[in-house]
Design an enzyme around this catalytic site. Sequence first.
Site, PDB file in Angstrom:
ATOM      1  N   GLY A  34      19.089  11.484  19.215  1.00 28.21           N
ATOM      2  CA  GLY A  34      19.850  10.584  20.094  1.00 28.21           C
ATOM      3  C   GLY A  34      19.578  10.889  21.561  1.00 28.21           C
ATOM      4  O   GLY A  34      19.423   9.979  22.382  1.00 28.21           O
ATOM      5  N   LYS A  89      13.416  18.330  19.408  1.00 30.05           N
ATOM      6  CA  LYS A  89      13.464  19.749  19.808  1.00 30.05           C
ATOM      7  C   LYS A  89      13.969  20.587  18.657  1.00 30.05           C
ATOM      8  O   LYS A  89      14.659  20.106  17.750  1.00 30.05           O
ATOM      9  CB  LYS A  89      14.361  19.954  21.023  1.00 30.05           C
ATOM     10  CG  LYS A  89      15.837  19.542  20.870  1.00 30.05           C
ATOM     11  CD  LYS A  89      16.758  20.572  20.249  1.00 30.05           C
ATOM     12  CE  LYS A  89      18.170  20.048  20.063  1.00 30.05           C
ATOM     13  NZ  LYS A  89      19.022  20.808  19.185  1.00 30.05           N
ATOM     14  N   ASP A 128      21.850  17.861  25.812  1.00 30.70           N
ATOM     15  CA  ASP A 128      20.461  18.064  25.398  1.00 30.70           C
ATOM     16  C   ASP A 128      19.494  17.051  26.026  1.00 30.70           C
ATOM     17  O   ASP A 128      18.283  17.163  25.832  1.00 30.70           O
ATOM     18  CB  ASP A 128      20.336  17.926  23.872  1.00 30.70           C
ATOM     19  CG  ASP A 128      20.936  19.106  23.125  1.00 30.70           C
ATOM     20  OD1 ASP A 128      21.244  20.127  23.771  1.00 30.70           O
ATOM     21  OD2 ASP A 128      21.076  19.009  21.893  1.00 30.70           O
TER      22      ASP A 128
END
Length: 297
Positions: A103, A10, A137
């Site tokens: 991650g 992203k 996230d």
Amino acid sequence: MSVTVRVPAKVNIQLAVGGARPDGFHDLANVFLAVSLYDEVTVRPAPALTLTCEGPDAARVPLDRTNLAARAAELLAARHGLSPDVHIHIAKDIPVAGGMAGGSADGAGALLACDTLWGLGTPRSELLSLCAELGSDVPFSLLGGAALGTGRGDRLTPLGVGGTFHWVFAVADGGLSTPAVYGEFDRLTAGTPVPAPEASAPLLDALRTGDAPALGAALANDLQPAALSLRPSLRSTLDTGLAAGALAALVSGSGPTTAFLVKDEDAAASVAAALSASGTCRAARVASSPVPGAVVR
Ligand code: C5P
């Protein structure tokens, strides 16, 4: 029997950060856009939970239980009274500790892969709340496309996107710690009132209409001064991409990857070539957006 899930990186096209909360997190207005750089997460039954990783930066990926992919398998297994006996393999192409949610992508990928391998059929809404337990996230990595994240960034509202946006990402040497960048934000803003974060109307309009120059004018990242304070050399990377014709440039999330919005694929190729030749970054990657979130291959 194995299951492979592909998950995108992203970029935050707006990252508005509020003051520190008592729980240590910050309220955000965080506009996420999924871009076409991907990790692939493969799970297969194994005697115990184990993890391997391949890719140029594999040596920098932790292979213990701190890896979000391992934590995702443990979380889902615990929720269903199972033992997380899987081998997880990550084919890593997203920059490590780069501010592109690599991650988090592996956490979302492992969650969806284990859910599929174990035949659990967990409803989407429950998968999203498990993602939020793993990190701020992670829900967006599952969802993909474009979305506004509020709260600590995990409460998502999907957004419409009216076209394809083209990007170049300059990968920096080494990573930046997200908590360290937020800590630097707190230090730089100490003693000044931090306004409540709000999504930018011009930015959401530009996204909806597919207007790249207008999107470029509206890009904003409140963590950028903190990332530049910790890594002043990023300024010359940003300047190099702008001089090569990028519409706009910003630090991606908490950095140190820098993101360059460009008008089309040709511009992407020339900005990437200029960045590669400049010596101001380790590698330049071309990508487009939006792309879907985590999908089983
Ligand atoms: O949620 P996640 O584990 O990704 O957050 C990593 C760190 O980033 C947190 O421990 C916190 O220091 C910082 N953070 C924050 N506010 C947010 C998201 C992350 O301060 N909304």
